[in-house]
Enzyme design. Structure first.
Site, PDB file in Angstrom:
ATOM      1  N   LYS A 136       0.929  -1.209  -0.035  1.00  0.00           N
ATOM      2  CA  LYS A 136      -0.072   0.044   0.039  1.00  0.00           C
ATOM      3  C   LYS A 136       0.995   1.105  -0.010  1.00  0.00           C
ATOM      4  O   LYS A 136       1.455   1.692   1.120  1.00  0.00           O
ATOM      5  CB  LYS A 136      -1.062   0.009   1.242  1.00  0.00           C
ATOM      6  CG  LYS A 136      -1.990   0.903   1.453  1.00  0.00           C
ATOM      7  CD  LYS A 136      -3.032   0.549   2.240  1.00  0.00           C
ATOM      8  CE  LYS A 136      -4.229   1.595   2.412  1.00  0.00           C
ATOM      9  NZ  LYS A 136      -5.316   1.795   1.574  1.00  0.00           N
TER      10      LYS A 136
HETATM   11  N1  PMP Z   1      -7.522  -2.107  -2.696  1.00  0.00           N
HETATM   12  C1  PMP Z   1      -7.153  -0.560  -2.656  1.00  0.00           C
HETATM   13  C2  PMP Z   1      -6.722  -0.120  -3.893  1.00  0.00           C
HETATM   14  C3  PMP Z   1      -7.415   0.071  -1.619  1.00  0.00           C
HETATM   15  O1  PMP Z   1      -7.129   1.319  -1.582  1.00  0.00           O
HETATM   16  C4  PMP Z   1      -7.910  -0.366  -0.334  1.00  0.00           C
HETATM   17  C5  PMP Z   1      -8.282   0.470   0.931  1.00  0.00           C
HETATM   18  N2  PMP Z   1      -7.220   0.301   1.622  1.00  0.00           N
HETATM   19  C6  PMP Z   1      -8.439  -1.829  -0.387  1.00  0.00           C
HETATM   20  C7  PMP Z   1      -8.248  -2.380  -1.477  1.00  0.00           C
HETATM   21  C8  PMP Z   1      -8.894  -2.436   0.749  1.00  0.00           C
HETATM   22  O2  PMP Z   1      -8.102  -2.329   1.668  1.00  0.00           O
HETATM   23  P1  PMP Z   1      -8.421  -2.643   3.252  1.00  0.00           P
HETATM   24  O3  PMP Z   1      -9.711  -3.289   3.405  1.00  0.00           O
HETATM   25  O4  PMP Z   1      -7.416  -3.071   4.001  1.00  0.00           O
HETATM   26  O5  PMP Z   1      -8.724  -1.185   3.679  1.00  0.00           O
END
Ligand code: PMP
Length: 334
Positions: free
Chosen positions: A186
């Site tokens: 991320k």
């Molecule tokens: N994919 C992307 C591109 C995102 O930005 C997010 C948000 N963080 C997610 C998936 C989902 O991740 P999470 O459930 O851990 O927030």
């Protein structure tokens, strides 16, 4: 509107009404007064970042989004440790030597959340390469800075979106493949892809974008993972589809499995989404948000859907109403 089969979805018996769950959430995203910055609490108003910070120029930062929810035992952070582990995993891929352990970061998040007196909130931990030369090798010379900021957050896309769904379009921008960038990390720079897709969707009058991979399979929305329902089965893709394996996605997989819902984790195509009974997206900010339309094709939404049932189960879990999952909560006041 397509008719979904009259399926009796498993009864999430302990779950209170949705009014209880999304009732009194803040409407804005007001910033808090304090930050956790490199291990200490500082005034957020006085903090600055150097204009030659490497991250500003080259996107060399990694981050997380963590939710704080009100519970009967006071405010709690949801899956805090999982988020901090993912943060350090993302940092490692970028050669970013973060001088804090998962325990340090979890303690810092709790400390700054307490200091700011938050309840319905979003925490943003971010680690970045700071000031240094203009090189593309920041790990050699740029200091690594880490902060955790908090702000108010209620229903990110609005309560109407949670209930009635959002309208999505398939983007002309494809998702970058793992051969170009580490898709599981991320990282700030990666979000340029999401911003282009989200801007295009908004310019075309839609709420969000769905990004396809180069082979035509579906990746994710600009900021969330995708699920679809067909008949009695639930489907989602995995890291082979260049997704960030979301913590919300993982929570939904666990809740669905507990409820006896059959889940297939495999790559899928745009066509499968377009002929699905239901489609929903998951993310820390978006929670569980149904899609009511993709490019003019309507999808089922409403109380009778599996998406709505899983949304209630999710909101009950994050607000501490499902005792089996209290280990996912880090209470601000133990
Ligand atoms: N994919 C992307 C591109 C995102 O930005 C997010 C948000 N963080 C997610 C998936 C989902 O991740 P999470 O459930 O851990 O927030």
């Amino acid at each position: 509107m397509s008719e979904i089969p009259a399926v009796e979805w498993p009864n999430f018996g302990q779950i209170p009404s949705e009014e209880l769950l999304v009732g009194a959430r803040p409407k804005g995203q007001a910033l808090s007064n304090y930050l956790w910055w490199n291990g200490e609490i500082r005034s957020a108003h006085a903090q600055s970042v150097h204009y030659y910070a490497n991250a500003l120029h080259y996107g060399t930062a990694v981050f997380e989004g963590i939710r704080c929810y009100p519970t009967e035992r006071g405010p709690a952070l949801f899956r805090l440790r999982d988020h901090m582990e993912r943060l350090l995993g993302s940092a490692r891929i970028y050669g970013m030597d973060v001088p804090y352990s998962v325990d340090d970061l979890c303690a810092g998040a709790l400390e700054v959340a307490r200091k700011n007196g938050v309840s319905n909130a979003y925490l943003r931990p971010l680690a970045f390469f700071g000031y240094g030369p203009i090189d593309l090798t920041p790990k050699k010379e740029c200091a690594v800075n880490v902060f955790i900021a908090t702000r108010e957050l209620g229903s990110f896309l609005g309560e109407k979106a949670l209930r009635n769904g959002i309208r999505a379009t398939v983007s002309s921008w494809r998702k970058f493949p793992a051969s170009c960038l580490p898709t599981m990390a991320k990282a700030s720079g990666h979000y340029a892809n999401s911003v282009l897709a989200a801007h295009e969707a908004h310019d075309r009058g839609y709420d969000d974008a769905i990004l396809l991979n180069h082979d035509g399979t579906v990746s994710s929305t600009s900021g969330g993972n995708l699920f679809f329902v067909r008949g009695k089965a639930l489907f989602t893709n995995d890291e082979l589809s260049s997704i960030i394996p979301g913590i919300t996605r993982d929570t939904i997989l666990a809740l669905a499995a507990e409820a006896g819902v059959t889940v297939s984790v495999r790559s899928f195509t745009r066509e499968e989404l377009l002929r699905a009974d239901e489609v929903f997206m998951t993310g820390t900010a978006a929670e569980v948000t149904p899609l009511c339309e993709i490019d003019g094709i309507p999808l089922a939404t409403g109380r009778h859907t599996l998406a709505a049932t899983l949304q209630r189960a999710y909101l009950a879990t994050v607000t501490g109403r499902i005792s089996e999952h209290s280990s996912w909560l880090s209470f601000l006041r133990p």
